[in-house]
Design an enzyme around this catalytic site. Sequence first.
Site, short mmCIF file in Angstrom:
data_model
loop_
_atom_site.label_atom_id
_atom_site.label_comp_id
_atom_site.label_asym_id
_atom_site.label_seq_id
_atom_site.Cartn_x
_atom_site.Cartn_y
_atom_site.Cartn_z
N LYS A 117 2.87 11.19 -3.58
CA LYS A 117 1.71 10.47 -4.40
C LYS A 117 1.17 11.52 -5.04
CE LYS A 117 -1.61 7.07 -3.51
NZ LYS A 117 -2.00 6.14 -2.49
N ASP A 158 -12.80 5.72 2.56
CA ASP A 158 -11.51 5.96 2.98
C ASP A 158 -10.81 7.32 3.34
OD1 ASP A 158 -8.56 5.70 3.10
OD2 ASP A 158 -8.38 4.61 1.07
N GLU A 218 -7.10 0.50 -4.59
CA GLU A 218 -7.28 0.44 -3.12
C GLU A 218 -8.62 -0.06 -2.50
OE1 GLU A 218 -5.76 4.67 -1.88
OE2 GLU A 218 -4.02 3.94 -2.78
N ASP A 273 0.81 -1.24 -0.23
CA ASP A 273 0.06 0.08 -0.10
C ASP A 273 1.13 1.31 0.11
OD1 ASP A 273 -1.77 2.19 0.57
OD2 ASP A 273 -2.38 1.45 2.48
P1 ADP Z 1 -2.96 7.63 3.79
O1 ADP Z 1 -3.69 6.37 3.21
O2 ADP Z 1 -3.35 8.90 3.35
O3 ADP Z 1 -1.60 7.21 3.61
P2 ADP Z 1 -3.51 6.41 6.53
O4 ADP Z 1 -4.50 5.61 6.13
O5 ADP Z 1 -2.40 5.89 7.22
O6 ADP Z 1 -3.25 7.44 5.36
O7 ADP Z 1 -4.18 7.30 7.88
C1 ADP Z 1 -3.24 8.22 8.26
C2 ADP Z 1 -3.92 9.04 9.34
O8 ADP Z 1 -4.86 8.52 10.17
C3 ADP Z 1 -3.35 10.13 9.93
O9 ADP Z 1 -3.89 11.64 9.47
C4 ADP Z 1 -3.39 9.76 11.35
O10 ADP Z 1 -3.25 10.64 12.29
C5 ADP Z 1 -4.64 9.25 11.51
N1 ADP Z 1 -4.96 8.19 12.50
C6 ADP Z 1 -4.20 7.23 12.69
N2 ADP Z 1 -4.73 6.28 13.93
C7 ADP Z 1 -5.42 7.02 14.32
C8 ADP Z 1 -6.46 7.06 15.58
N3 ADP Z 1 -6.40 6.14 16.50
N4 ADP Z 1 -7.37 7.83 15.65
C9 ADP Z 1 -7.60 9.08 14.83
N5 ADP Z 1 -6.90 9.22 13.74
C10 ADP Z 1 -5.87 8.20 13.61
MG MG Z 2 -4.50 4.97 2.09
#
Ligand code: ADP
Ligand code: MG
Length: 620
Positions: free
Chosen positions: A87, A213, A187, A23
Amino acid sequence: MATIGINIATGSLQKEEMIVGIDLGTTNSLIAVIHPETLQPVALREHNATALVPSVIYFDEAGNVVVGEEAKKHLLTHPERTIFSAKRLMGKSYNDIKDNASFFSYQVIDDDTESLVKVRMDDQFYSPVELSSLILKELKKRAEHILKTPVNKAVITVPAYFNDAQRQATRDAGKLAGLDVLRIINEPTAASLAYGMGKSGTQNGPETIAVYDLGGGTFDISILQIENGVFEVLSTNGDTYLGGDDLDKAIITHWLQQLGWNQSDIKADPVLMQTIRLKAETAKKYLSQADVFEDKLGDHTIVLSKAEFETLIEPIIARTISCCEKAIKDAGLKVTQINTVVMVGGSTRVPYVKNCVRDFFEQPVNDAINPDEVVSLGAAIQADILAGKNTEMLLLDITPLSMGIETAGGLMDVLIPRNSKIPSRAGRQYTTQVDGQSSMRISVFQGERDLVKDNRKLAEFSLKNIPAMPAGLPKVEVGFMINADGILKVSAKELRSGVSQEVEVKPQYGLTDADVERMLMDSITHAQSDIALRALTEARTEAEQLLKTTEKFLQQHASSLTQEELLQTATAMQALQLSITMDDKNLIQQKHEELNDVSRPYAERIMDEAVAKAMKGKNV
Ligand code: ADP
Ligand code: MG
């Protein structure tokens, strides 16, 4: 069909070669595999650490590249040297992103607005493909360290709305990182796979899925339909500048107000800004499972209750819901027609987000799988399907060995390379070697060796009744088509006359996994000698061709040549003829050149004379 890997480093066979799922996220990236014992997908992590690798690259002044958690620390202290959200730049021109240029704290080059963007770092320029490849390289390295085996093949996920250019850019990034990208998948499709959707025999009729998402900086809603294991994207919607970062910003603004501090004062102090930002993210995550957050900022106390937080983020989440409305409308559906809702992205951990989504779709949401791992887990499942191990899932397959035809000198000319996905189609044009040749033999082979005699013959047929033409003039189009069942159809058609013929072969027939394995192994052990032999064979074929044309030329024009020219030519031809009988490619090429050197001057002279003759009497 099976895929067998060879460890190039050790030369040993790896039956269980892992194809990893990746991912490649805007904020975080991760890599997952199917665990060889539990057969369940798992995200790879070092002991107890998180599986998430921040998609951040820091270039230090000494020219070192740091990726991940370490690089993230530099986001606010060295914003101009730290690349995040690469990205968002994939497959984009400056024109595409100029409205959001201020979003990027690093230098995005605006030279020719229609060409693809580049990022400047000191005197180096990086394309988004190169930047993404740095992240992929880091993931590959980590995976190899954890799995203790080379990782060469991957399935990489992209947002459903990615266009061809963005998908190709992602594929290129993989290649640049040393990964053979077997498949790029969406995704939301990956997330659905992780939840077991699309398994054969589990459904009656099509199923409609909404994948919500909410990541770090982007929001995507995708409406998918699955029927007989085939995923179709009905619609997508979202906001590429809306995500968890905005929730953090809402908290920061709230605290600054509480403290009576000025935004611009804080911005001038990157270290303080970084501290506040980290605390805001910590508070947000904490409130996903508690009611009040309290901490110190210097001498000040900062507090945030869950209720306050929800009020702050309400307008942000409302925007995601209106995207959902649009996506459902675009899919031509009503909310009640959605069978399943899947939650993806770290920000869907926020209970308020879950509730809003549940209320909007009028049903409980699927959130049992870790939302920041779910996409990578699905990619690992897809990888497993491609490896031929997961037969419960119905998805397209790949060819285990290359397929091609025999050309001059017994060489294998590959039309469909190994690991091509099926169904697949390829075509190439060939011509005759002899004047007046009325039939052409098409021999179909399967295997990785350069000489057909080392490969496996699948079929042979002749294209007959080609009208008499000088050598090189007929255009024979040979077409290969493999259908979804792995049946190969070979066709040959002479394009000038329309004469055609077709045969059907089953490439896999009679080949066991062990055969395939042996054939692949052979191709590696013989790679060096094959290359040499191929070069020698090619040199010989070309030499024979030259001898033939020279002979023909002499028959027609001997009278125009001087005695000395005739003698020199005969000597050079003899020397070339002799060199063909020896196994020295360089010698053949040298004699080839020598004959060319001898004949070039008179060939040109005779051509000029012929032209002059043809022009004579004509008014120019
Ligand atoms: P991407 O797909 O854009 O790479 P992610 O799916 O990894 O991103 O999500 C990252 C986001 O999720 C960040 O903004 C992070 O702060 C948030 N996040 C991670 N864990 C939690 C949580 N327990 N509660 C709220 N937000 C969270
Ligand atoms: Mg993602």
